[in-house]
Design a protein around this motif. Structure first.
Motif, PDB file in Angstrom:
ATOM      1  N   LYS A 142       0.835  -1.327   0.110  1.00  0.00           N
ATOM      2  CA  LYS A 142      -0.029  -0.090   0.229  1.00  0.00           C
ATOM      3  C   LYS A 142       0.829   1.286   0.097  1.00  0.00           C
ATOM      4  O   LYS A 142       0.531   2.189  -0.714  1.00  0.00           O
ATOM      5  N   VAL A 149       2.459   1.549  -3.425  1.00  0.00           N
ATOM      6  CA  VAL A 149       1.084   2.232  -4.550  1.00  0.00           C
ATOM      7  C   VAL A 149       1.115   3.754  -4.145  1.00  0.00           C
ATOM      8  O   VAL A 149       0.925   4.625  -5.051  1.00  0.00           O
ATOM      9  N   ASP A 150       0.764   4.246  -2.780  1.00  0.00           N
ATOM     10  CA  ASP A 150       0.754   5.683  -2.558  1.00  0.00           C
ATOM     11  C   ASP A 150       1.940   6.341  -3.021  1.00  0.00           C
ATOM     12  O   ASP A 150       1.847   7.331  -3.538  1.00  0.00           O
ATOM     13  N   SER A 167       1.638   6.725  -6.730  1.00  0.00           N
ATOM     14  CA  SER A 167       0.636   7.675  -7.255  1.00  0.00           C
ATOM     15  C   SER A 167       0.879   8.915  -6.913  1.00  0.00           C
ATOM     16  O   SER A 167       0.402  10.084  -7.808  1.00  0.00           O
ATOM     17  N   SER A 175       0.734   0.222 -12.136  1.00  0.00           N
ATOM     18  CA  SER A 175      -0.261  -0.793 -12.553  1.00  0.00           C
ATOM     19  C   SER A 175      -0.046  -2.137 -11.961  1.00  0.00           C
ATOM     20  O   SER A 175      -0.654  -2.692 -11.428  1.00  0.00           O
ATOM     21  N   CYS A 184       2.161  -2.907  -9.407  1.00  0.00           N
ATOM     22  CA  CYS A 184       1.807  -2.993  -7.811  1.00  0.00           C
ATOM     23  C   CYS A 184       0.628  -3.023  -7.340  1.00  0.00           C
ATOM     24  O   CYS A 184       0.279  -3.669  -6.415  1.00  0.00           O
ATOM     25  N   LYS A 185      -0.333  -2.359  -8.412  1.00  0.00           N
ATOM     26  CA  LYS A 185      -1.585  -2.329  -7.687  1.00  0.00           C
ATOM     27  C   LYS A 185      -2.303  -3.913  -7.894  1.00  0.00           C
ATOM     28  O   LYS A 185      -3.194  -4.419  -7.252  1.00  0.00           O
ATOM     29  N   LYS A 186      -1.764  -4.539  -9.107  1.00  0.00           N
ATOM     30  CA  LYS A 186      -2.162  -5.854  -9.587  1.00  0.00           C
ATOM     31  C   LYS A 186      -1.638  -6.752  -8.093  1.00  0.00           C
ATOM     32  O   LYS A 186      -2.479  -7.659  -7.780  1.00  0.00           O
ATOM     33  N   ASP A 243      -3.754  -6.190  -5.198  1.00  0.00           N
ATOM     34  CA  ASP A 243      -5.044  -6.880  -5.198  1.00  0.00           C
ATOM     35  C   ASP A 243      -5.063  -8.423  -5.168  1.00  0.00           C
ATOM     36  O   ASP A 243      -5.893  -9.137  -4.456  1.00  0.00           O
TER      37      ASP A 243
END
Length: 81
Positions: free
Chosen positions: A30, A33-34, A37, A65, A67-69, A72
């Motif tokens: 997290k 990702v932050d 972003s 993208s 890192c978000k995957k 998830d």
């Protein structure tokens, strides 16, 4: 205490440890990702090769993208436990 009960207790402790590790990894992801972003669009991002100490210049959008995957997938894995 029967051996079956003892085995269940050991299994529960092992699963609890795995969940704690996964929660820790989720928190770390997290943060990644932050941070990605909030970078300006022209900032350079370097990606570490797996099992190596070598970094290569990467695309910020693709890295975000990816890192978000990963985040998830980790969340889904935690829910499946």
């Amino acid at each position: 205490m029967s051996s079956k009960a003892r085995d269940n207790e050991i299994s529960f402790e092992g699963q609890s440890t795995i969940k704690e590790e996964l929660n820790k990894k989720i928190k770390e992801q997290k943060v990644v990702v932050d941070e990605l972003s909030n970078l300006r669009k022209n900032r350079k991002v370097f990606v570490q090769q797996r099992n190596s100490n070598i970094f290569f210049l990467g695309d910020r959008g693709q890295t975000l993208s990816s890192c978000k995957k990963d985040l998830d997938n980790m969340k889904r894995e935690l829910q499946d436990m």
